[in-house]
Design a protein around this motif. Structure first.
Motif, mmCIF file in Angstrom:
data_model
loop_
_atom_site.group_PDB
_atom_site.id
_atom_site.type_symbol
_atom_site.label_atom_id
_atom_site.label_comp_id
_atom_site.label_asym_id
_atom_site.label_seq_id
_atom_site.Cartn_x
_atom_site.Cartn_y
_atom_site.Cartn_z
ATOM 1 N N PHE A 109 -8.151 2.959 -3.362
ATOM 2 C CA PHE A 109 -8.842 1.671 -3.394
ATOM 3 C C PHE A 109 -10.021 1.749 -4.339
ATOM 4 O O PHE A 109 -10.971 2.504 -4.112
ATOM 5 C CB PHE A 109 -9.291 1.261 -1.992
ATOM 6 N N ALA A 122 -5.211 3.693 3.303
ATOM 7 C CA ALA A 122 -4.472 4.197 2.147
ATOM 8 C C ALA A 122 -3.166 4.892 2.514
ATOM 9 O O ALA A 122 -2.274 5.015 1.662
ATOM 10 C CB ALA A 122 -5.361 5.152 1.344
ATOM 11 N N VAL A 155 -5.267 0.499 -6.230
ATOM 12 C CA VAL A 155 -5.135 -0.799 -5.569
ATOM 13 C C VAL A 155 -6.473 -1.515 -5.561
ATOM 14 O O VAL A 155 -7.515 -0.919 -5.282
ATOM 15 C CB VAL A 155 -4.632 -0.617 -4.118
ATOM 16 N N ASP A 183 -9.201 7.673 2.535
ATOM 17 C CA ASP A 183 -8.622 7.439 1.215
ATOM 18 C C ASP A 183 -8.949 8.629 0.312
ATOM 19 O O ASP A 183 -9.698 8.511 -0.658
ATOM 20 C CB ASP A 183 -9.182 6.135 0.631
ATOM 21 N N VAL A 194 0.831 -1.199 0.000
ATOM 22 C CA VAL A 194 0.000 0.000 0.000
ATOM 23 C C VAL A 194 0.870 1.256 0.000
ATOM 24 O O VAL A 194 0.585 2.227 -0.728
ATOM 25 C CB VAL A 194 -0.961 -0.011 1.208
ATOM 26 N N ARG A 195 1.937 1.247 0.771
ATOM 27 C CA ARG A 195 2.820 2.419 0.801
ATOM 28 C C ARG A 195 3.490 2.631 -0.551
ATOM 29 O O ARG A 195 3.611 3.768 -1.031
ATOM 30 C CB ARG A 195 3.857 2.265 1.909
ATOM 31 N N GLY A 200 -1.046 3.607 4.428
ATOM 32 C CA GLY A 200 -0.094 2.552 4.751
ATOM 33 C C GLY A 200 0.016 2.246 6.229
ATOM 34 O O GLY A 200 0.960 1.583 6.655
ATOM 35 N N GLY A 256 -9.884 0.048 2.753
ATOM 36 C CA GLY A 256 -8.559 -0.454 3.059
ATOM 37 C C GLY A 256 -8.472 -1.946 2.812
ATOM 38 O O GLY A 256 -9.381 -2.557 2.237
#
Length: 445
Positions: free
Chosen positions: A439, A158, A59, A434, A49-50, A160, A185
């Motif tokens: 996402f 989002a 993602v 987010d 995610v990061r 991370g 997430g």
């Protein structure tokens, strides 16, 4: 990408393991993300995610692929299927479940303690996706939706950060995830309540298809007599000539009555007696069973296949609605449908939890309507219209839908499942966690 995400956990389309890593249960679409992170640990999810955030990459997330509604093109797919650990606390009556675990793993771990989860009609479905979308199953009328069982969620947002959220820690994020389905997430762990259930009286009765008008009309009146400890559905099934089926069911058109009751077998048989008297069954498979055998009630398919499905919730089911369903999918209708099903809701499903907001859609609905057709040639061309015809036939009674039943036919309808106030709340919390829309969701952004 940090060193915690390395081959074979990091897969590109040219890699040999890529196809197996993205393989969904519903194979109508072929997933084609740019990159797959097959997470082996929560740290892999955090790193992925990061990295995606730093690169500005969208993602997507997949555990079992039961609800694939796009080909995931252009995304970084985080596969959580290997995060499948299950720990049961028999004293607290809870299970801590990895983000990729399936219900069959939870059932197997809970059964030795005389406990059971509120799982779906198939134990092959993933726990996290089921609960995040509300989640309805044979125990829901007694204990509530799958979302109502959630006690804690560990999620990578989002930014991370892996967060533990519950009713007291970041309660808004927790509440929207209990029913809001997607876009908040990546779930790495979820804690759910278990219930003291080790057995039930249940199974299915298969009636000949020509008796389906009598069966459906009788079922419509009969379900009003059932206590919350009982649940039922009825499906018009056009079964394949599969040699693994009992001979009387191979290639048959039948009305399949499903029944689950938590009381004694004697009480259950008394409740079921009016339906058993409607017509001579082709097969009667209702009996005392361990909860671990619950898949036998619906007998859902266990092998991946391409399908097109459509669904809705119904406010009511008068006699004319049953007639409309029969006209669309009953005896004598030339259709590619495999299933046209009605499920009873109500009971504990309709009882809202003690939260400021409730993200579970369809609580007040009386029934779900579901239709499914195969996407094999030559019927693939007409499958979407056939499933839509079933929903359209009952359109005057349609009052919404359930997130977990939104297949390819849903298009951009997901956001329409909640009222304007609830949708605004979901959107506000999603944008808080987010803001860049990392996402991907369908029909919500």
């Amino acid at each position: 990408m940090t060193t915690s995400v390395t081959a074979p956990a990091l897969l590109r389309p040219e890699d040999a393991e890529f196809t197996a890593a993205v393989a969904p249960f519903v194979t109508t679409l072929t997933p084609r993300p740019d990159l797959v992170v097959a997470a082996r640990s929560p740290g892999d999810v955090v790193a992925a995610v990061r990295w995606a955030g730093a690169e500005g990459r969208p993602v997507t997330v997949q555990a079992t692929g039961h609800q694939l509604v796009s080909d995931l093109a252009g995304s970084v797919l985080i596969s959580t299927r290997d995060l499948d650990g299950v720990r049961v606390d028999p004293v607290a009556r809870t299970a801590v479940v990895g983000g990729g675990a399936r219900w069959k793993q939870v059932i197997a771990a809970s059964a030795p303690h005389g406990l059971a989860p509120v799982s779906g009609s198939s134990s092959n479905v993933g726990v996290a996706g089921f609960c995040l979308g509300g989640g309805h199953g044979p125990l829901s009328r007694a204990f509530g939706t799958g979302a109502d069982q959630v006690r804690r969620i560990r999620v990578v947002t989002a930014d991370g950060i892996e967060r533990d959220v519950d009713a007291t820690r970041e309660p808004d994020l927790f509440a929207v995830m209990c029913g809001g389905k997607a876009g908040f997430g990546v779930v790495t762990e979820i804690e759910i309540a278990l219930h003291p259930v080790s057995r039930l009286y249940g199974g299915g009765i298969f009636f000949p298809g020509e008796a389906s008008p009598q069966v459906l009309h009788a079922w419509r009146e009969w379900i009003a007599t059932l206590p919350d400890e009982a649940s039922s559905s009825v499906a018009l099934l056009r079964l394949p000539p599969d040699p693994s089926l009992p001979p009387p069911l191979q290639g048959a058109f039948v009305a399949h009555l499903r029944f689950a009751y938590l009381g004694t077998a004697e009480e259950g048989a008394a409740l079921l007696a009016p339906m058993r008297a409607v017509a001579e069954p082709v097969a009667d498979m209702v009996d005392e069973m361990p909860f671990a055998a619950i898949d036998a009630i619906h007998a859902d398919p266990t092998e991946p296949m391409p399908v097109w499905d459509d669904s809705a919730t119904l406010s009511e089911l008068p006699a004319e609605a049953v007639d409309a369903l029969l006209a669309a999918a009953g005896p004598g209708v030339d259709t590619p449908l495999i299933i046209a099903e009605l499920r009873q809701l109500g009971g504990a499903i309709a009882r809202r939890p003690d939260r400021a907001h409730d993200a579970v859609a369809g609580r007040d609905a009386g029934f779900t309507l579901y239709a499914l057709a195969p996407m094999f040639p030559p019927v693939a061309a007409i499958a979407p219209a056939a499933t839509r015809a079933v929903v359209d036939a009952l359109r005057p009674r349609v009052d919404g839908g359930l997130p977990n039943f939104q297949g390819l036919a849903s298009g951009g309808r997901l956001g329409a499942l909640w009222d304007a106030e609830t949708l605004a709340w979901l959107t506000s919390v999603r944008e808080q966690y987010d803001p860049a829309g990392m996402f991907r969701t369908v029909g919500l952004r």
